[in-house]
Write an enzyme that holds these catalytic residues in place. Structure first.
Site, short mmCIF file in Angstrom:
data_model
loop_
_atom_site.label_atom_id
_atom_site.label_comp_id
_atom_site.label_asym_id
_atom_site.label_seq_id
_atom_site.Cartn_x
_atom_site.Cartn_y
_atom_site.Cartn_z
N ILE A 116 0.90 -1.16 0.00
CA ILE A 116 0.00 0.00 0.00
C ILE A 116 0.93 1.21 0.00
CG2 ILE A 116 -1.77 1.30 1.24
CD1 ILE A 116 -2.79 -1.27 2.40
N PRO A 117 1.07 1.87 -1.15
CA PRO A 117 2.22 2.76 -1.37
C PRO A 117 2.08 4.15 -0.75
CG PRO A 117 0.87 2.68 -3.33
CD PRO A 117 0.25 1.71 -2.36
N CYS A 118 2.12 4.21 0.58
CA CYS A 118 2.05 5.52 1.24
C CYS A 118 3.28 6.36 0.94
CB CYS A 118 1.87 5.35 2.74
SG CYS A 118 3.06 4.27 3.55
N HIS A 119 4.36 5.72 0.44
CA HIS A 119 5.55 6.49 0.08
C HIS A 119 5.31 7.36 -1.15
CE1 HIS A 119 5.76 2.62 -2.09
NE2 HIS A 119 6.34 3.31 -3.07
N ARG A 120 4.21 7.14 -1.88
CA ARG A 120 3.92 7.93 -3.07
C ARG A 120 3.11 9.19 -2.74
NH1 ARG A 120 1.99 2.66 -6.45
NH2 ARG A 120 3.97 1.53 -6.28
#
Length: 280
Positions: free
Chosen positions: A245-249
């Site tokens: 779940i790409p919270c880094h984006r």
């Protein structure tokens, strides 16, 4: 060099050290020969290994860790989530060759602190440092990068989200999913355990394509709560399944990286890695 699983672990550690070294040096200026020597490999061997995993050469990868990389992404690869959702990128989505399927647990499961839930966990190597993975019968429900906070704090952080769940060390039950995630192949099932608002935010993050970014305000608009930017930021920070779940984006409007629960060096490395693979 070790064989089989030992060889894979060894390669993970080499790539992790190389990424850490490049990041610490500011993203530029290290030659192939310097990096290879520090990894105790020949330049040709290190180049092959790095390019196989990252998708581009060490030299090109360093370009993506320049200080203005996040701002460039925001300018050139800002993702409009309404469009992404309208074209089918929400729901089941692709991350390169990795196919993600997810389901949200009932709100009652989260509200009860995970009472009655059985969660397996294990520790695994990755190119971005050690990972703590947790999963239910429905799929992975937690994945944390450990290096920044340490094992004890990382476990307390994830387990504390579902304090009444039963936790059992069972890495063998999670191994295939974790390896598929970092090898970018196969199918990985996710179990989203959170408050309804958090799950809406995490589902919006799943619609952001690899190599692209979004903003907290864009996520707020996409989930129908344009005035809840601060709450969105909190939900992004509480995402329990890093990487997938790409919270880094998620970036600030200014292009600043913002925070990252598992450490900003990991966030920079993830963004650079994804952009390099997309462009490679």
């Amino acid at each position: 060099m070790p064989d089989g699983k030992g060889e894979q672990d060894y390669h993970y550690q080499v790539i992790r050290r190389a990424i850490d070294r490049i990041d610490a040096h500011g993203g530029t200026g290290l030659t192939l020969e310097q990096l290879a020597a520090e990894m105790q490999m020949s330049p040709a061997h290190f180049q092959r290994l790095f390019s196989k995993w990252v998708g581009v050469s060490p030299k090109r990868y360093q370009q993506y860790l320049a200080l203005d990389h996040a701002k460039t992404l925001l300018r050139d690869r800002f993702t409009t989530l309404e469009t992404a959702q309208g074209t089918g990128l929400s729901g089941s989505g692709r991350l390169h060759d990795l196919f993600l399927r997810w389901e949200a647990m009932s709100p009652g499961t989260y509200a009860s602190g995970g009472a009655g839930l059985k969660i397996n966990y294990g520790w695994f190597p990755s190119p971005f440092g050690e990972v703590l993975a947790m999963g239910t019968a429905a799929g992975l429900c937690g994945m944390a990068f450990v290096d920044d906070m340490g094992r004890e704090a990382a476990f307390a952080d994830l387990a504390g989200r579902w304090p009444k769940a039963a936790f059992t060390p069972a890495p063998e039950r999670l191994k295939a999913s974790v390896e598929a995630a970092f090898a970018q192949s196969g199918t990985v099932d996710l179990a989203l355990i959170g408050a309804p608002f958090q799950i809406k935010v995490w589902e919006a993050l799943l619609a952001v394509p690899s190599g692209h970014v979004t903003t907290y305000s864009e996520i707020a608009r996409a989930i129908g709560s344009p005035g809840a930017v601060r709450a969105v930021g909190t939900a992004v920070g509480r995402n329990p399944i890093s990487f997938l779940i790409p919270c880094h984006r998620a970036l600030r409007k200014s292009g600043a990286l913002g925070g990252y629960h598992w450490g900003l060096p990991v966030k920079r490395a993830l963004l650079a890695w994804e952009t390099a693979r997309l462009d490679g």
